[in-house]
Design an enzyme around this catalytic site. Structure first.
Site, PDB file in Angstrom:
ATOM      1  N   THR A 174      13.161   5.642  10.551  1.00 21.53           N
ATOM      2  CA  THR A 174      14.099   4.563  10.910  1.00 21.53           C
ATOM      3  C   THR A 174      13.622   3.245  10.311  1.00 21.53           C
ATOM      4  OG1 THR A 174      14.623   5.716  12.948  1.00 21.53           O
ATOM      5  CG2 THR A 174      15.160   3.366  12.863  1.00 21.53           C
ATOM      6  N   THR A 197       0.841  -1.207   0.000  1.00 26.23           N
ATOM      7  CA  THR A 197       0.000   0.000   0.000  1.00 26.23           C
ATOM      8  C   THR A 197       0.871   1.250   0.000  1.00 26.23           C
ATOM      9  OG1 THR A 197      -1.831  -1.097   1.110  1.00 26.23           O
ATOM     10  CG2 THR A 197      -1.695   1.288   1.375  1.00 26.23           C
ATOM     11  N   CYS A 224      -9.685  -6.931   2.030  1.00 29.63           N
ATOM     12  CA  CYS A 224     -10.218  -5.644   2.477  1.00 29.63           C
ATOM     13  C   CYS A 224     -11.737  -5.604   2.327  1.00 29.63           C
ATOM     14  CB  CYS A 224      -9.631  -4.489   1.675  1.00 29.63           C
ATOM     15  SG  CYS A 224      -8.114  -4.846   0.835  1.00 29.63           S
ATOM     16  N   ASN A 247      -5.702  -8.988  -7.890  1.00 32.43           N
ATOM     17  CA  ASN A 247      -5.873  -9.697  -6.622  1.00 32.43           C
ATOM     18  C   ASN A 247      -7.200 -10.432  -6.540  1.00 32.43           C
ATOM     19  OD1 ASN A 247      -6.147  -6.706  -6.562  1.00 32.43           O
ATOM     20  ND2 ASN A 247      -7.382  -7.139  -4.750  1.00 32.43           N
ATOM     21  N   GLN A 264       0.648  -9.240  -6.041  1.00 33.06           N
ATOM     22  CA  GLN A 264       0.185 -10.628  -6.218  1.00 33.06           C
ATOM     23  C   GLN A 264       1.093 -11.420  -7.145  1.00 33.06           C
ATOM     24  OE1 GLN A 264      -2.158 -12.187  -4.574  1.00 33.06           O
ATOM     25  NE2 GLN A 264      -3.084 -10.437  -3.545  1.00 33.06           N
ATOM     26  N   ALA A 283       5.982  -8.210   1.278  1.00 28.87           N
ATOM     27  CA  ALA A 283       6.563  -9.509   1.660  1.00 28.87           C
ATOM     28  C   ALA A 283       5.547 -10.538   2.143  1.00 28.87           C
ATOM     29  CB  ALA A 283       7.623  -9.297   2.744  1.00 28.87           C
TER      30      ALA A 283
END
Ligand code: PLP
Length: 390
Positions: A242, A74, A330, A156, A184, A205
């Site tokens: 970070t 995203t 979603c 997807n 995907q 990932a």
């Protein structure tokens, strides 16, 4: 109710590979330094980040400084589209965004927001009945004022694969940057960015047995400059904040393992997928395969059932012991018609009845047989209830 759930929702997410977890663990407590720190603890963390970047870039046939780690697909999509659209507008005046009606919301809604709030125009390239970009329609969207084109590599919800290489070549011929959302596709398809003519590519990932909350954006240099996030100068100034060191290590390890296992996995999984597609089309009435029969992801079977409520279907399958999805994760719990099925031209009696069955490393032929024995009866039951209340 079934005792054990058979997991058929690998497109929503995959379990973390045990080997990947082991690779990540030292970076939570032993090597916990901040990669931006000058001291040795920081440099150990920095070395892990840079080694991971090298691994990922090698697998994409890219350069290490072309990889930015993000918090997921995203964010990669947001960064690619916002960062590039604004840069192109500032540098060239181009303000037209081009994408498709069947993108993940992290692409489509980002483009819509840029249109509503930032003075961009938005055009959607038409897709065919299988949700694939129609190449003969593409030319008219590639004009002087086109800031960028974004097309999903593999969908997807319906699994269709787009002709990315040809779309990339057409964009490149006009000097227009081309982004693809490969979230995907990453577990299944060619990701060689040179061969694919892709300028920006999104990855996440947890779709390939890595950790959640970590993604990457490939952006071709020196040509593709995106406006980075503001803050620290991490990730070569592209993505401030970070770095999530354990997850970056997990990204690289899971990506390597997934790419290594692809030649062996793909035919096995595709055969199981075909078993589900063939049995469902043969044994259930009023069903349509959604997405292309051949140009589809190896692990992806998806259907529309007439006069069936997809959420009721998911609940009924869950009771029978199968974890499936009605589309993308979603949308679970959302009784709205699937916008993807609407875009493909399905009429209202079909658009609530989507089912997505996606397979993965843990799937077996016994799982497929059990599913095939169960599904027709579940659909019959739901339809008989529907006809009583209709
Ligand atoms: N793009 C596609 C094609 C996806 O399938 C997904 C997740 O389902 C995403 C983007 C977003 O991934 P994430 O929620 O991990 O950021």
């Amino acid at each position: 109710m079934a005792n054990e759930t058979i997991y058929f929702d690998y497109a929503a997410t995959t379990p973390l590979d045990a080997d990947v977890l082991q690779a990540m663990l030292p970076y939570f407590n032993e090597s916990y330094g901040n990669p931006s720190s000058v001291h040795r603890a920081g440099q150990r963390a920095d070395a892990a980040v840079e080694q991971s970047r090298l691994t990922v870039s090698n697998l994409l046939n890219a350069q290490p400084n072309e990889i930015t780690f993000t918090s997921g697909a995203t964010e990669s999509n947001n960064l690619a589209i916002r960062g590039l659209a604004h840069r192109r507008k500032v540098e060239t005046g181009a303000n037209r965004l081009v994408t498709t009606p069947v993108e993940h919301p992290s692409v489509l809604e980002t483009c819509r927001q840029l249109e509503a709030q930032d003075g961009f125009t938005l055009d959607l390239i038409p897709v065919d009945a299988d949700g694939r970009v129609q190449l003969d329609q593409l030319g008219k969207y590639l004009t002087e004022d086109t800031a960028m084109v974004s097309v999903v590599y593999a969908n997807n919800e319906i699994g269709s694969i787009n002709p990315i290489q040809a779309i990339g070549a057409a964009c490149r011929a006009q000097g227009i940057p081309f982004h693809t959302d490969a979230a995907q596709a990453a577990n299944h398809l060619n990701l060689n960015v040179e061969e694919l003519n892709v300028d920006l590519m999104t990855l996440g990932a947890h779709k390939f047995y890595g950790p959640k909350g970590i993604g990457a954006l490939y952006h071709h240099l020196p040509g593709i400059m995106i406006i980075g996030q503001t803050g620290g100068r991490q990730e070569y100034g592209t993505r401030a904040g970070t770095q999530n060191v354990p997850s970056i290590v997990g990204f690289a390890r899971s990506f390597q393992l997934a790419r290594d296992s692809l030649p062996e996995m793909t035919p096995r999984i595709a055969a199981l997928r075909d078993g589900i597609i063939d049995s469902t089309l043969d044994n259930v009435a009023d069903v349509r395969l959604t997405g292309h029969r051949e140009h589809r992801l190896a692990n992806h079977a998806s259907f529309a059932f007439k006069h069936v409520d997809g959420n009721q279907l998911l609940a009924a399958l869950d009771i029978e012991g199968f974890a499936c999805s009605s589309g993308s994760a979603c949308k679970t719990g959302n009784p709205e018609p699937s916008p993807i099925l609407v875009a493909l031209g399905f009429t209202p009696e079909w658009t609530l009845g989507g089912l997505r069955v996606t397979l993965g490393r843990g799937s077996t032929s016994e799982h497929v047989d059990q599913f095939n024995q169960t599904l027709p009866g579940v659909i019959d039951r739901l339809r008989s209830v529907h006809s009583l209340v209709a």
